[in-house]
Scaffold this motif. Structure first.
Motif, PDB file in Angstrom:
ATOM      1  N   UNK A  26       0.718  -1.070  -0.139  1.00  0.00           N
ATOM      2  CA  UNK A  26      -0.044   0.030  -0.095  1.00  0.00           C
ATOM      3  C   UNK A  26       0.890   1.252  -0.026  1.00  0.00           C
ATOM      4  N   UNK A  27       1.910   1.184   0.599  1.00  0.00           N
ATOM      5  CA  UNK A  27       2.932   2.317   0.643  1.00  0.00           C
ATOM      6  C   UNK A  27       3.512   2.332  -0.577  1.00  0.00           C
ATOM      7  N   UNK A  28       3.833   1.483  -1.303  1.00  0.00           N
ATOM      8  CA  UNK A  28       4.214   1.427  -2.513  1.00  0.00           C
ATOM      9  C   UNK A  28       3.457   2.205  -3.867  1.00  0.00           C
ATOM     10  N   UNK A  29       1.952   1.618  -3.494  1.00  0.00           N
ATOM     11  CA  UNK A  29       0.869   2.146  -4.404  1.00  0.00           C
ATOM     12  C   UNK A  29       1.067   3.801  -4.113  1.00  0.00           C
ATOM     13  N   UNK A  30       0.868   4.144  -2.759  1.00  0.00           N
ATOM     14  CA  UNK A  30       0.765   5.658  -2.598  1.00  0.00           C
ATOM     15  C   UNK A  30       1.834   6.391  -3.008  1.00  0.00           C
ATOM     16  N   UNK A  31       3.071   5.862  -3.232  1.00  0.00           N
ATOM     17  CA  UNK A  31       4.263   6.695  -3.553  1.00  0.00           C
ATOM     18  C   UNK A  31       4.320   6.666  -5.165  1.00  0.00           C
ATOM     19  N   UNK A  34       4.774   1.080  -7.030  1.00  0.00           N
ATOM     20  CA  UNK A  34       4.356  -0.372  -6.995  1.00  0.00           C
ATOM     21  C   UNK A  34       3.815  -0.519  -8.605  1.00  0.00           C
ATOM     22  N   UNK A  35       3.174   0.071  -9.273  1.00  0.00           N
ATOM     23  CA  UNK A  35       2.518  -0.230 -10.461  1.00  0.00           C
ATOM     24  C   UNK A  35       2.168   0.804 -11.452  1.00  0.00           C
ATOM     25  N   UNK A  36       2.625   0.832 -12.663  1.00  0.00           N
ATOM     26  CA  UNK A  36       2.415   2.162 -13.438  1.00  0.00           C
ATOM     27  C   UNK A  36       1.017   2.239 -13.571  1.00  0.00           C
ATOM     28  N   UNK A  37      -0.177   1.442 -13.591  1.00  0.00           N
ATOM     29  CA  UNK A  37      -1.386   1.651 -13.651  1.00  0.00           C
ATOM     30  C   UNK A  37      -1.992   2.352 -12.509  1.00  0.00           C
ATOM     31  N   UNK A  38      -1.417   2.082 -11.342  1.00  0.00           N
ATOM     32  CA  UNK A  38      -1.840   3.022  -9.951  1.00  0.00           C
ATOM     33  C   UNK A  38      -1.241   4.289  -9.944  1.00  0.00           C
ATOM     34  N   UNK A  43      -4.395   9.662  -6.163  1.00  0.00           N
ATOM     35  CA  UNK A  43      -4.252   8.698  -4.751  1.00  0.00           C
ATOM     36  C   UNK A  43      -5.117   7.664  -5.233  1.00  0.00           C
ATOM     37  N   UNK A  44      -4.827   6.457  -4.476  1.00  0.00           N
ATOM     38  CA  UNK A  44      -5.495   5.344  -4.375  1.00  0.00           C
ATOM     39  C   UNK A  44      -5.885   4.697  -2.764  1.00  0.00           C
TER      40      UNK A  44
END
Length: 100
Positions: A26-31, A34-38, A43-44
């Motif tokens: 979740x921290x990776x997604x927030x910054x 994590x993923x080019x899509x997100x 923000x997610x």
């Protein structure tokens, strides 16, 4: 332990993932790491999660959820588990041979 999870992106898109470390993911997604899509849809926010014993189980559930239509994912997020079978049948009738 492992996790399968659903994120809701800033544009309303739903993202399905699996991981061994949910907090780190979740921290990776927030910054945006994590993923080019997100990354492009931040923000997610976490809207659903399920803990499993093995990462293989989490991955299998992730793949299943990726095949679901938005309405079925939304029912899962909202806790309307009783609606899931009907949403599966609705897709099967609309698309012969499809599974929901």
């Amino acid at each position: 332990m492992a996790w399968v999870y659903l994120l809701e992106c800033a544009d309303g898109a739903l993202y399905v993932g699996s991981t061994r470390d949910l907090d780190q993911r979740l921290a990776d997604h927030a910054t945006g790491c994590a993923d080019s899509y997100t990354e492009r849809r931040r923000p997610v926010r976490l809207v659903w999660q399920l803990e499993t014993e093995h990462i293989g189980d989490a991955y299998a559930i992730e793949q299943q959820l990726k095949g679901w239509r938005r309405a079925k994912k939304r029912a899962l997020i909202d806790g309307r588990l009783d609606a899931l079978p009907a949403l599966s049948r609705a897709r099967s009738r609309a698309q012969p041979g499809a599974q929901g």
